[in-house]
Design an enzyme around this catalytic site. Structure first.
Site, PDB file in Angstrom:
ATOM      1  N   ASP A 102      14.809  17.643 -28.384  1.00 24.25           N
ATOM      2  CA  ASP A 102      15.660  16.565 -27.882  1.00 24.25           C
ATOM      3  C   ASP A 102      15.331  15.289 -28.663  1.00 24.25           C
ATOM      4  OD1 ASP A 102      17.540  15.610 -25.518  1.00 24.25           O
ATOM      5  OD2 ASP A 102      15.822  14.264 -25.431  1.00 24.25           O
ATOM      6  N   TYR A 208      17.859   5.320 -26.006  1.00 22.92           N
ATOM      7  CA  TYR A 208      19.297   5.424 -26.309  1.00 22.92           C
ATOM      8  C   TYR A 208      19.858   4.071 -26.742  1.00 22.92           C
ATOM      9  CZ  TYR A 208      19.199   9.997 -24.062  1.00 22.92           C
ATOM     10  OH  TYR A 208      18.923  11.307 -23.750  1.00 22.92           O
ATOM     11  N   HIS A 275      19.525  23.599 -22.711  1.00 21.38           N
ATOM     12  CA  HIS A 275      18.972  22.493 -23.493  1.00 21.38           C
ATOM     13  C   HIS A 275      17.450  22.491 -23.473  1.00 21.38           C
ATOM     14  CE1 HIS A 275      18.604  18.629 -25.402  1.00 21.38           C
ATOM     15  NE2 HIS A 275      17.869  18.193 -24.396  1.00 21.38           N
TER      16      HIS A 275
END
Length: 296
Positions: A102, A208, A275
């Site tokens: 990730d 982010y 994921h």
């Protein structure tokens, strides 16, 4: 599996909690977790790899009980790569194998491109190559739609609701919908503890906010970045990419065209993995890593 954590103060201005296992005389492997996790991403791999390798798995800046410097600009990928190299320096590690999942994988791609002398081998788990990812956000409507959560995460109004019962809701909605196969109670308790640390959710989401990745809205006619159609430097390291094919956030389009950007690529697809493959499919992941490491 709980490992003892070592608190390490780095010259980059942060203190990280770091899981360290194995004999320092063995070949070093550094494992980088992503959002919204910690070194526990690797709880199944650490003891397995520690039999033959010197394994280092930090809680990265902003996560769990590691330092959480204030300000979005403290979470740029460049600063996180600096933490990685400073951690290796602190432990006396010169060349090493870098593993990332990730966000940890996004950092690993970048670190490998920039530091070919230090990073000898690269292992990536469900983390898109920066060019493939940015291209897909312009060219692939399904991936653009699947990535709209990034725009939500960039909205700082989100943070005030991510306390107390808000963390339970975040777990049940945003997080749980990306998990294939459920999650144990003790693991949920560990997330709640890590996320509940003062300032943790803001710091984690700042990864982010500090990123330069552009996520156009689904129907937006956004101007395409010129660099997407220019040559991109190839990844110089032998690289293993392990991909859970049931990842609903990062779609299989992330594997298209990867070979042209990664000349020495081995791809292992885990059909039933989502994921979070390091702990959803730990046996398959660890076996793929060990087998590839033995050959390289």
């Amino acid at each position: 599996m709980d490992v003892d954590l070592t608190r390490i103060a780095l010259p980059t201005g942060v203190e990280l909690d770091v899981a360290i296992a194995g004999n320092p005389a063995n070949p070093p492997i550094i494992l980088l977790h992503g959002f919204p996790e910690s070194h526990r991403t690797w709880r199944h791999q650490i003891p397995e790899l520690a039999r033959d390798y010197y394994v280092v798995a930090p809680d990265q800046r902003g996560f769990a009980r590691s330092s959480k410097p204030e300000g979005v600009e403290q979470y740029t990928p460049a600063k996180i790569v600096e933490d990685l190299l400073a951690l290796a320096d602190h432990l006396g590690i010169q060349g090493f194998t870098l593993v990332g999942h990730d966000w940890g994988g996004a950092i690993a791609w970048m670190a490998a491109l920039q530091n070919p002398r230090r990073i000898e081998r690269l292992i990536i788990l469900n983390a898109p190559h920066p060019k493939v990812f940015q291209k897909s956000l312009f060219d692939d409507p399904a991936q653009r739609k699947a990535s709209q959560y990034i725009n939500r995460f960039r909205d700082t109004r989100l943070d005030q609701g991510l306390v107390g019962a808000g963390l339970e809701r975040f777990f049940a909605s945003t997080f749980a919908q990306h998990i294939v196969g459920g999650i144990a109670g003790e693991d949920k308790a560990a997330y709640m503890d890590e996320w509940g640390q003062p300032g943790a959710m803001t710091a984690m989401l700042n990864w982010y906010r500090a990123s330069a990745i552009q996520v156009p809205l689904p129907d937006e006619d956004a101007e395409r970045p010129a660099w997407l159609d220019a040559p991109f430097p190839p990844i110089p390291q032998p690289t293993l990419v392990i991909w859970g094919m049931k990842d609903f956030a990062l779609l299989p389009v992330q594997l298209e065209g990867l070979g042209a950007l990664v000349p020495d690529l081995t791809l292992v697809e885990i059909a039933e993995g989502g994921h979070f493959i390091p702990w959803e499919k730990p046996e398959a992941v660890t076996a793929a890593m060990r087998e590839w490491l033995l050959r390289h």
